[in-house]
Every structure is written in structure tokens, then in C-alpha cells.
Design an enzyme around this catalytic site. Structure first.
Site, short mmCIF file in Angstrom:
data_model
loop_
_atom_site.label_atom_id
_atom_site.label_comp_id
_atom_site.label_asym_id
_atom_site.label_seq_id
_atom_site.Cartn_x
_atom_site.Cartn_y
_atom_site.Cartn_z
N GLU A 157 -24.19 25.24 -0.62
CA GLU A 157 -23.90 24.90 0.53
C GLU A 157 -22.80 25.79 1.07
O GLU A 157 -21.70 25.26 1.81
CB GLU A 157 -23.66 23.30 0.49
CG GLU A 157 -24.90 22.86 0.33
CD GLU A 157 -25.09 21.12 0.76
OE1 GLU A 157 -24.35 20.69 1.53
OE2 GLU A 157 -25.73 20.42 0.10
N1 CAA Z 1 -20.87 23.97 14.12
C1 CAA Z 1 -21.55 24.12 15.21
N2 CAA Z 1 -21.59 25.39 15.57
C2 CAA Z 1 -21.15 26.51 14.72
C3 CAA Z 1 -20.60 26.09 13.51
C4 CAA Z 1 -20.50 24.73 12.94
N3 CAA Z 1 -19.94 24.46 11.84
N4 CAA Z 1 -20.26 26.97 12.82
C5 CAA Z 1 -20.76 28.23 13.65
N5 CAA Z 1 -21.13 27.66 14.79
C6 CAA Z 1 -21.62 28.37 16.04
C7 CAA Z 1 -20.64 29.10 16.67
O1 CAA Z 1 -19.94 28.21 17.72
C8 CAA Z 1 -21.26 30.51 17.30
O2 CAA Z 1 -21.59 30.03 18.56
P1 CAA Z 1 -21.51 30.82 19.75
O3 CAA Z 1 -22.10 32.04 19.44
O4 CAA Z 1 -22.10 30.06 20.77
O5 CAA Z 1 -19.84 30.68 19.99
C9 CAA Z 1 -22.27 30.77 16.53
O6 CAA Z 1 -22.61 29.52 15.48
C10 CAA Z 1 -21.99 31.98 15.39
O7 CAA Z 1 -20.88 31.49 14.52
P2 CAA Z 1 -20.06 32.50 13.89
O8 CAA Z 1 -19.86 33.86 14.60
O9 CAA Z 1 -18.89 31.83 12.99
O10 CAA Z 1 -21.40 32.87 12.59
P3 CAA Z 1 -21.33 33.94 11.43
O11 CAA Z 1 -22.83 34.49 11.50
O12 CAA Z 1 -20.14 34.92 11.55
O13 CAA Z 1 -21.55 32.91 10.17
C11 CAA Z 1 -20.58 31.56 8.41
C12 CAA Z 1 -20.27 32.13 9.76
C13 CAA Z 1 -19.61 30.73 8.01
C14 CAA Z 1 -20.50 32.70 7.29
C15 CAA Z 1 -22.13 30.99 8.32
O14 CAA Z 1 -23.13 32.18 8.38
C16 CAA Z 1 -22.34 30.37 6.95
O15 CAA Z 1 -22.01 28.99 6.77
N6 CAA Z 1 -22.92 30.88 5.92
C17 CAA Z 1 -23.44 30.11 4.63
C18 CAA Z 1 -24.68 29.55 4.63
C19 CAA Z 1 -24.64 28.28 3.77
O16 CAA Z 1 -23.83 27.76 3.57
N7 CAA Z 1 -25.91 28.51 3.16
C20 CAA Z 1 -26.41 27.52 2.09
C21 CAA Z 1 -27.67 27.04 2.21
S1 CAA Z 1 -28.04 25.29 1.80
C22 CAA Z 1 -27.95 25.28 -0.04
O17 CAA Z 1 -27.04 25.76 -0.56
C23 CAA Z 1 -29.28 25.20 -0.72
C24 CAA Z 1 -29.41 23.72 -1.06
O18 CAA Z 1 -30.53 23.33 -1.07
C25 CAA Z 1 -28.49 22.75 -1.69
#
Ligand code: CAA
Length: 374
Positions: free
Chosen positions: A357
């Protein structure tokens, strides 16, 4: 039910049903389907959702305490419950249509269905926007092709929230979310991964080969998938912080009871100042973790933005769990390294909380992004 009563019930349930199975589940790497059924009987599979859809109507605090307490005794079981609730039921509750809630949420809440979430791909881990799975609009239906990796509850889940590109030219604005049922033609599950910890939980690849789904399976709007994934993970990260907090509490309790009874040089090792200082530092860190965890819970329950507080709670509590488990092993010496004493399992289970996550590095990206953009 009042929070205190619910917490008491969950404590009893965890001690009587979850704890006795924890070691065996880890040793045999077996999915505790019977425990999931028991959790369903107690209403634990639908805690934070409206009674209108068979939920319990509890607040985030009660749900998060449940994850913490269950994980304290068995982190595998905590993972299953957290992925089901935070990552599958929650987005359906938040973004689903009434017919979708009636069809899926009602059964997820009673535990008739188990849920899962599929975002991660071989080339889209931390950079979740690089989705290669495609959903092609074929008029009456979408056709999904691609694969997802490291999916919790895979193979046991009945319902999966899946993210796929509906328009690659739009980048992350071209990602959409879908509700996918098991047993669809072309949808297969890969072999179970052999993991370091939370070994009873199921982690597999999902493979989609031209899987056809009706348009009614779209969750939210076309192109809204990335936002749905991010907001879902905001809530999920509070759950992982609670899981980590539970593991830390368990390791700490084991260590405290050991140092009081273990005698060396003619006195209990608790009488040595080194031991006392380690115990004092761990206790302080655990208390700090609790405060961060409940700050995120409070933000969510008060309808405030909780992206940042959830990331801080997960970042802090996951490190805490690893450090407390490691220190507990050190205090227990050779016994800590023996599987019968369980603390080695806590360390193996704790490590994943720094990875799934969103890794700790992702949490730092989220926190720094909030600070520097404001
Ligand atoms: N809430 C609402 N909107 C959000 C947001 C949030 N928390 N975070 C980003 N956004 C929106 C932004 O506002 C932006 O929108 P606009 O262009 O309209 O302004 C858009 O999303 C892009 O935001 P970023 O530029 O910040 O996005 P990014 O590509 O740089 O990514 C990141 C940022 C934090 C690295 C994100 O990609 C991320 O969280 N990556 C990790 C993914 C993850 O947690 N994966 C785990 C999967 S689940 C798992 O683990 C398996 C399981 O089964 C347990």
C-alpha cells in the site's frame, strides 16, 4: 454497538479464534478461510459501512481498532480483513452506484463475498500511473487484457477492484476502475507467492485475457481510476498503520514479560539499566505511533483531508513494528530466534507494512508533496 463494547468483543474474538491459529497458519502457509467465516459471523467483514447495505455502521476508530487487535494476534488475518474492507468494499461504498452497492457491498459486508484490489503491475509499482492493463470500449462491453501482480486475497476473493487504461494518450487521466467478478472467461489466477511474512495470506498474479465485462462494471467515471486508487489507498494506509501498531504492541508485551522472568547474573534482566532504557524507548515510540494513528483516524472521521496524516501514520508505525520486533528478539536472545516464541514471526510479518500500500519512500513522497506544495 458502542466502540468500547465492540473493542471488547474483538479482543475476545481475537484471543479465542484468531490467536490459536496464528502459528499454524504461518507454518503451513494456509489461508484461514474458517477464521474469515467466523469474522463474518461477528459482523467484522462490514464494520464501517451503512446498515442499509448490511454493514455495522461503526466509525473509522472502531474499524481501525479491529484491524489493530486482530493483527496483534495474527497479522495474516489482519491483512485479509484490511484488504477486503479498505481496498474493495470502501471504493464501492464511496464511488459505486446504488445497484453496485446492492449487488456487491451487501454481500461483501456479510462476508458472503471476499474482496481484493488490483492496481500493481510488473511495470507499475510505485509509479502506479504506468498501467499497461487495457480496457477497450467495445460498445456494449469492455474487454480487459493485461495482468496484475502481488494481489492480496487473490484466488479466494469473489470481487476485485481492477484498474486499467481506457485511454493511454491521457496518461493517468486515462485510467478507469472496474468491479470484476471471479470466474469470468479469460480471468485466471497465478500461483501463490512464497513470502517472508503474512504467510497465510494469499498473494498472486491476476491474468486477464480478453475478459469481457458489461459497462455496468465501471466504478466511478471513465478516467477517474487514478483518483479512486489514490483515495482508496489513503484509507488503506491507516489500516496498515493499525496492523503495524498491533504487531508492535504484541512484540513489546512478549519482551516485557520475558525480561521480568529471565534471570542472568543472579537477577531478572529487567533489573539491568540497559534493558530498562530499551523498554522505555520502545514504550515511548509505541505511544507516538498510537497518537499518529489516531490522528489519521480522527481526520477521516471528521471528514478532513487525511492523505498526509495517513501517510505519516503508515510511515511511522511500519518502522516502529520492525524496530520493536527486532528489539524484542534481541532482548529475548536465543529464545527470540526460535519459532516457538513467536517474536521472529512478528519481525517477518512487520516488514511488509513498510512495503505494501505504498512503500515508506512513497509515504515520504506524499508527505513532502503536501508540505512543499502548500
Ligand atoms: N487523493 C486524491 N487525488 C490524488 C491523491 C489522493 N491521495 N494523490 C494524487 N491525487 C491526484 C492528484 O491531485 C493529481 O490530480 P490532478 O492532476 O488533477 O491535480 C493526480 O492524482 C496525480 O497526482 P501526482 O502527480 O501526485 O501523482 P504521481 O503519478 O506523481 O504519483 C504517488 C504519486 C504518490 C507516487 C502514487 O503513484 C502512489 O501512491 N504510488 C504508490 C501506489 C501504491 O501504494 N501501490 C500499492 C498497491 S496496493 C497493494 O499494496 C497490494 C495489496 O493488495 C495490499
Amino acid at each position: 454497538m458502542k466502540n468500547e463494547l465492540l473493542v471488547k468483543m474483538v479482543e475476545e474474538f481475537a484471543l479465542n479464534v484468531v490467536k490459536p491459529r496464528a502459528r499454524e497458519i504461518d507454518e503451513t502457509e494456509s489461508f484461514p478461510l474458517d477464521t474469515v467465516k467466523e469474522m463474518a459471523k461477528y459482523g467484522l467483514m462490514g464494520l464501517p459501512f451503512s446498515t442499509e447495505f448490511n454493514g455495522v455502521g461503526a466509525d473509522t476508530k472502531a474499524y481501525i481498532d479491529t484491524i489493530r487487535i486482530i493483527s496483534k494476534y495474527c497479522a495474516t488475518t489482519g491483512t485479509i480483513l484490511s484488504a477486503h474492507t479498505s481496498l474493495c468494499s470502501h471504493p464501492i461504498n464511496q464511488y459505486g452506484t446504488v445497484p453496485q452497492k446492492e449487488k456487491y457491498l451487501t454481500k461483501l459486508n456479510t462476508g458472503e463475498y471476499l474482496g481484493a484490489f488490483g492496481l500493481t503491475e510488473a511495470g507499475a509499482g510505485t509509479d502506479a500511473s504506468r498501467q499497461q492493463t487495457k480496457a477497450v470500449d467495445c460498445g456494449d462491453y469492455y474487454e480487459i487484457t493485461g495482468s496484475k501482480i502481488f494481489i492480496t486475497n487473490a484466488g479466494y476473493a469473489d470481487v476485485y477492484i481492477i484498474f486499467a487504461m481506457t485511454n493511454a494518450e491521457l496518461g493517468l487521466k486515462g485510467i478507469s476502475a472496474f468491479i470484476i467478478e471471479k470466474d469470468l472467461k479469460g480471468f485466471t489466477i497465478g500461483p501463490k507467492e512464497k513470502k517472508m511474512g503474512i504467510r497465510g495470506s494469499s498473494t498472486c498474479e491476476l491474468i486477464f485475457d480478453k475478459v469481457q465485462i458489461p459497462k455496468t462494471q465501471l466504478l466511478g467515471k471513465v478516467g477517474e481510476g487514478f483518483k479512486i486508487a489514490m483515495t482508496t489507498l489513503d484509507g488503506g494506509r491507516i489500516g496498515i498503520a493499525a496492523q503495524a501498531q498491533g504487531i508492535a504492541e504484541s512484540a513489546f508485551e512478549k519482551a516485557v514479560s520475558y525480561v521480568k522472568t529471565r534471570t542472568q547474573f543472579g537477577k531478572p534482566i529487567a533489573a539491568f539499566q540497559h534493558t530498562q532504557f530499551v523498554i522505555a524507548d520502545l514504550k515511548t515510540q509505541i505511544e507516538a505511533g498510537r497518537l499518529l494513528l489516531y490522528k489519521a483516524v480522527e481526520d477521516k472521521d471528521n471528514n478532513l483531508s487525511y492523505t498526509e496524516s495517513a501517510a505519516m501514520a503508515k510511515l511511522f508505525c511500519s518502522r516502529l513494528a520492525v524496530e520493536v520486533a527486532d528489539s524484542a528478539i534481541q532482548l529475548m536472545g536465543g529464545y527470540g530466534y526460535i519459532r516457538d516464541y513467536e517474536v521472529e514471526r512478528y519481525l517477518r510479518d512487520a516488514k511488509i507494512t513498510e512495503i505494501y500500500e505504498g512503500t515508506s519512500e512513497v509515504q515520504r513522497m506524499v508527505i513532502a508533496g503536501k508540505v512543499l506544495r502548500s
